[in-house]
Scaffold this active site. Structure first.
Site, short mmCIF file in Angstrom:
data_model
loop_
_atom_site.label_atom_id
_atom_site.label_comp_id
_atom_site.label_asym_id
_atom_site.label_seq_id
_atom_site.Cartn_x
_atom_site.Cartn_y
_atom_site.Cartn_z
CG ASP A 69 -9.41 2.38 -0.61
OD1 ASP A 69 -8.93 1.25 -0.80
OD2 ASP A 69 -8.81 3.27 0.03
CG ASP B 167 -2.20 0.68 1.11
OD1 ASP B 167 -2.32 1.48 0.16
OD2 ASP B 167 -3.10 0.47 1.93
C1 DGJ Z 1 -5.88 1.79 1.83
C2 DGJ Z 1 -6.18 0.56 1.01
O1 DGJ Z 1 -6.65 0.92 -0.25
C3 DGJ Z 1 -7.19 -0.29 1.77
O2 DGJ Z 1 -7.56 -1.39 1.00
C4 DGJ Z 1 -6.55 -0.73 3.06
O3 DGJ Z 1 -5.47 -1.57 2.80
C5 DGJ Z 1 -6.14 0.50 3.87
N1 DGJ Z 1 -5.31 1.39 3.09
C6 DGJ Z 1 -5.38 0.07 5.09
O4 DGJ Z 1 -4.89 1.14 5.80
#
Ligand code: DGJ
Length: 767
Positions: A537, A475
Site C-alpha cells: 500500500d 483483497d
Molecule cells: C487495501 C488495498 O491494499 C488497497 O489497495 C485498497 O484496495 C484497499 N484495501 C481498499 O479497501
C-alpha cells in the site's frame, strides 16, 4: 536425463547444478552435495567423514557401527529420538504413543512430470522428471515419500513430502516440513524479506551463528516475513559467490528454520508452520506438504534471482496473462476512497485514458452499504446510488472509451454490518465462548465450510460473467485470529485455493492481481493463481526501491503491482519527483493510483509523455533479464532489465552528497563488439522545486510564493540535461562518465539539476 539412480546413489542435475545423495548402510539418506554442477566422480570425496564420533554422541547402532551417529551426518530427512538432535522435519506421535520415529529407505521410482497434488497448487512440470523416494519407519508401517522434481533449465529443484499411515492405529502429526537439506557450514549470511504493512519485503541479512534462525508467519504469509529465504557465502555479491534460495508454494502460516549444528552442518527445513499444528492420520490416510523450491547459483544473488524469475514465469504463473505485457491501469482507490459516483468514475477513466491508461480499475466501495470500511463486506449487491447503471453499465461505458474494466473484491471477509453476517453469523471464524477479535473492523469467513466457499464462488462468478470484467483485484485485509488450531489454518488455505481454482481456472482470460493490505500474501502459492500481486500500500518510490528491490530477490518484476501516486505520499509524507515515481513503478506491473486533476497541466503533459515512453520499454522492464547493479554507494540504487535488443537502466539517488563527484554509469551484459545507442528518458523539472534559486537563472528575482511562480509552475517545465551516447557494448560496460550534477556553484544547461530522491532512466538499444 536429469535424474540418475545408480547403486545406492541418487543424482539430480539441472543446467548448472548437481544434487546428490546416497543410501547409507542403515538405509538413511545421506546428502553428498548440492551446489555447482560436478561430473560423475569419486563420491568418497563428498562423504562426510565421521570415523570417530563426538564424545557426546548417541550412536544409532553401536553393535554394527561404532561411528554412525545421525547427529553428525548430513541427511535428506530425519526423525526423532534416534540420535539426531537437530530440528527434525517430522514430529509425529506414532502408533505406540511415542514421538520416536526412524525413517529409512523403502523404495524409489522415477517419473516424467510432477506427481499430482490433491489439495494444494504446484508448479507446472509436465516434462520435468521426478524422483520419489519412499521411506518407512523402522518399526511401524508409516511412510514418507520424498518427492524431487527437477527443473533443468531453471536450475530449480522442487521438493515436498507426503506422509502416509498404514498402521491400524491413528498417528498424530505435530510437525511436517516440505524438505530438509543439510549443507556444510560456510559462514553463511541468511537473507529474509521482513517488514510490516507499508514496509514490506525489506532485505534483512544476518550471519548464521550456532543455533537456529527462524523465519515464520503464524497467520497467512503476511507483511512481516515473506516465506522466501536465501543463504549466501560471506563474500557473495550481486554478481559472484555461492547463493542458495528457498521458497514455498504456500500462502499460509509458514516456517523456515536454518540451524547451524555442532558438527558444522547447516540444516534448512521449510514448510507449514508447526505452530498449534495437529493433524490426525487414520489408517490409509496421507498428508501432503506444500511444494518447496530450491535453487543454487555461483553467480551471486542476481544468479539466484534470475533462476527464480525464470522458474516463476515459466512454472508458477499461468493463464493467458502468464507472459503478456500488463496493461497500464488507473485504479481509483487513492483518488476516491469510498466517495464516488458513476460520473466521477467515468471522468477519472477519461482522464486516465488521455494519459495513456489502458485499464480502469474500480476499487473498494461499489457494493452494499460500503461507504466506510465498517460495513458491507460480504455483500455483492451493487450500490445503486453510486452506480445507477450497475457494474455492467459502467463496464460498457469504460469499454466504449477504449479501456478495459477491472473490479476489486474482498470475498474472504465479512463486516458485522452486512446482510451476509446478519443471515449467517456462523460463517465467520470465531470461537463460541469468546468475543472475536476484529481486524480492519471485519471477520474472516470460514473457508473450511463448503457452503461458504459455494457462496463466494457463486457470487463472484455471477458478477464476472455478467459484465465485461477483464481484471480482478482480490483483497484480504486482515490476519487470521480466533482459530481452532494450526490444522485449521491449513484447511482454510486448502479452501481458499479451491475457491480460486473454481473461479479463475475456467476464466483464464482475466488478469488477476492478488492483494492483502498491499504486500501481505506475496508468495508463490498465490502466484499459481494471480499473475501479479499488489506489492504494498506504500506507493512512495523511495520505499518502493526497498520493497520491489527486496521482492526482486525471489520474484520477477512482472508479478509486482507498482503505481504512480500523488506526493507528498499518503504513507510517508515524503515529497518525491514525478519522474522518480514513474521510473520506479516502471519496474513493475505499472499503473496510476491518483486523480489526474490533482496534477498541474504540465505534470499531466509530462506524465503522458512518460506513459508513451513506458509502452516502448514495458516488455523489457516486466519480462527482461533483471539485475540489481552494485554502485558502491548505499544511497544510489541501480537496476537493469534486458531483452535481446534493449536494456533499460534505472538509477535512483536517495541522498545527494554536497560537492558530488561525477557519476559513472556501468551497464551490464552487453555484447562487447556490438554498437549501441544510449538515450536518457527526459526528466521534467518543475520550477516550484527550485524556490528562490531561480534567481541564479532568471534575470529577475521571483518570490517563491508569488502568483507568477505558481502560474509558471502550472504550465512550464524545464528538462534536466539528457545524456545520449553511441558506443560499443565494451565501452558501456566499462562505464559512461555522466555529466556533472549540481554542486552549488552555478547553473549550466549541461548539468543535472536534481536533488535527493532523483531518478535517471536510460534506454540502451542495440544497433
Ligand atoms: C487495501 C488495498 O491494499 C488497497 O489497495 C485498497 O484496495 C484497499 N484495501 C481498499 O479497501
Amino acid at each position: 536425463m536429469s535424474i540418475t539412480v545408480s547403486e545406492s546413489r541418487f543424482r539430480l542435475d539441472t543446467a548448472d547444478t548437481t544434487y546428490l545423495f546416497q543410501k547409507t548402510a542403515f538405509g538413511h539418506l545421506e546428502s553428498l552435495h548440492y551446489g555447482r554442477k560436478i561430473p560423475e566422480g569419486d563420491v568418497e570425496s563428498l562423504r562426510y567423514k565421521h570415523e570417530i564420533p563426538f564424545g557426546s554422541a548417541v550412536l544409532y547402532d553401536e553393535s554394527k557401527d561404532a561411528s554412525y551417529c545421525l547427529d553428525e551426518l548430513p541427511l535428506e530427512w530425519s526423525g526423532v529420538g534416534k540420535g539426531d538432535f537437530r530440528t527434525s522435519p517430522i514430529e509425529i506421535r506414532m502408533p505406540d504413543g511415542s514421538f520416536t520415529c526412524d525413517f529409512v529407505y523403502d523404495s524409489h521410482r522415477v517419473e516424467t512430470g510432477a506427481p499430482k497434488m490433491q489439495t494444494l497448487p504446484q508448479s507446472t512440470g509436465e516434462e520435468a522428471e521426478s524422483l520419489i523416494v519412499t521411506l518407512k519407519d523402522a518399526v511401524f508401517p508409516v511412510y514418507v515419500d520424498l518427492i524431487y522434481t527437477v527443473y533443468e533449465k531453471e536450475n530449480v529443484i522442487a521438493r515436498r513430502a507426503v506422509v502416509r499411515n498404514e498402521a491400524e492405529e491413528p498417528v498424530l502429526l505435530n510437525q511436517i516440513m516440505s524438505y530438509s537439506l543439510d549443507l556444510m557450514d560456510r559462514s553463511y549470511t541468511v537473507t529474509t524479506l521482513s517488514g510490516a504493512w507499508i514496509r514490506e519485503a525489506h532485505v534483512v541479512e544476518r550471519p548464521l551463528r550456532a543455533g537456529a534462525l527462524v523465519n515464520e508467519s503464524t497467520s497467512h504469509s503476511q507483511h512481516g516475513n515473506n516465506p522466501a529465504l536465501a543463504l549466501a557465502v560471506q563474500d557473495a555479491t550481486e554478481e559472484s559467490g555461492d547463493v542458495y534460495g528457498f521458497n514455498l508454494l504456500y500462502s499460509g502460516n509458514h516456517r523456515t528454520t536454518v540451524e547451524l549444528g555442532q558438527a558444522g552442518i547447516v540444516r534448512i527445513t521449510g514448510g507449514v508452520n508447526p505452530h498449534c499444528f495437529l493433524w490426525e492420520l487414520k489408517k490409509g490416510e496421507s498428508f501432503e506438504t506444500p511444494e518447496a523450491v530450491l535453487t543454487y547459483s555461483c553467480r551471486g544473488k542476481n544468479g539466484m534471482s534470475q533462476n527464480f524469475h525464470a522458474f516463476v514465469q515459466n512454472r508458477v504463473v499461468r493463464g493467458d496473462w502468464q507472459k503478456k505485457e500488463r496493461p497500464i491501469l488507473i485504479n481509483n482507490w487513492e483518488a476516491n476512497f469510498f466517495q464516488f459516483r458513476q460520473n466521477s468514475l467515468l471522468r477519472l477513466a477519461q482522464q486516465g485514458k488521455k494519459l495513456g491508461c489502458e485499464l480502469f480499475v474500480l476499487d473498494d466501495g461499489w457494493f452494499g452499504a460500503r461507504n466506510t470500511d465498517t460495513a458491507g463486506l460480504g455483500d455483492y449487491t451493487v450500490n445503486p446510488k453510486k452506480l445507477p447503471n450497475g457494474l455492467d453499465g459502467l463496464g460498457k461505458r469504460i469499454n466504449e472509451k477504449g479501456m478495459q474494466f477491472g473490479l476489486w473484491f474482498e470475498p474472504e471477509n465479512v463486516n458485522d454490518d452486512s446482510d451476509l453476517y446478519r443471515a449467517h453469523p456462523d460463517w465467520a471464524i470465531q470461537r463460541p465462548n469468546r468475543k472475536p477479535s476484529l481486524g480492519r473492523h471485519q471477520k474472516l469467513l470460514d473457508l473450511t465450510k463448503r457452503e461458504v466457499r459455494d457462496y463466494i464462488v457463486e457470487n463472484v462468478t455471477k458478477i464476472l460473467d455478467s459484465c465485461p470484467i477483464s481484471y480482478v483485484k482480490w483483497d484480504m485485509n486482515r490476519k487470521v485470529s480466533d482459530f481452532l488450531d494450526g490444522a485449521f489454518l491449513h484447511r482454510y488455505l486448502i479452501g481458499y485455493y479451491e475457491v480460486l481454482t473454481r473461479i479463475f481456472r475456467p476464466r483464464q482470460q482475466i488478469l488477476f492481481e492478488g492483494c492483502a493490505s498491499g504486500g501481505g500474501r506475496f508468495d508463490l502459492g498465490q502466484l499459481c493463481f494471480s499473475q501479479q500481486i499488489w506489492s504494498s500500500d506504500d506507493t512512495d518510490p523511495i520505499e518502493r526501491l526497498k520493497i520491489q528491490g527486496g521482492l526482486s530477490l525471489f520474484y520477477p518484476i512482472s508479478t509486482m503491482g507498482a503505481h504512480v501516486s500523488l506526493a507528498p505520499h499518503q504513507q510517508t509524507l515524503r515529497n518525491t519527483p514525478l519522474s522518480t515515481r514513474f521510473a520506479v513503478a516502471a519496474f513493475g506491473a505499472f499503473g496510476l493510483e491518483l486523480d489526474p486533476k490533482d496534477l498541474t497541466p504540465i505534470e499531466r503533459k509530462s506524465l503522458r509523455a512518460m506513459l508513451e515512453t513506458y509502452r516502448t520499454i514495458r516488455k523489457t522492464c516486466q519480462f527482461g533479464k533483471f539485475s540489481r547493479v552494485e554502485t558502491g554507494n548505499d544511497y544510489t540504487v541501480q537496476w537493469q532489465a534486458q531483452t535481446e535488443k534493449q536494456t533499460v537502466v534505472l538509477r535512483v539517488k536517495t541522498i545527494v552528497p554536497a560537492a558530488q563527484k561525477n557519476d559513472l554509469l556501468e551497464v551490464k551484459g552487453l555484447s562487447p563488439e556490438k554498437m549501441y545507442t544510449l538515450e536518457q528518458v527526459s526528466t521534467p523539472l518543475f520550477v516550484s522545486g527550485f524556490g528562490t534559486l531561480l534567481k541564479h537563472i532568471l534575470p529577475v528575482t521571483i518570490r517563491s510564493y508569488s502568483h507568477l511562480l505558481l502560474a509558471v509552475n502550472k504550465y512550464l517545465k524545464m528538462d534536466d540535461y539528457k545524456e545520449t551516447y553511441r558506443a560499443s557494448g565494451a565501452q558501456f560496460m566499462a562505464g559512461i562518465r555522466l555529466h556533472r550534477s549540481f554542486i552549488g556553484t552555478g547553473y549550466s544547461d549541461k548539468m543535472h539539476m536534481q536533488g535527493d530522491d532523483s531518478a535517471m532512466l536510460f534506454i540502451i538499444t542495440e544497433e
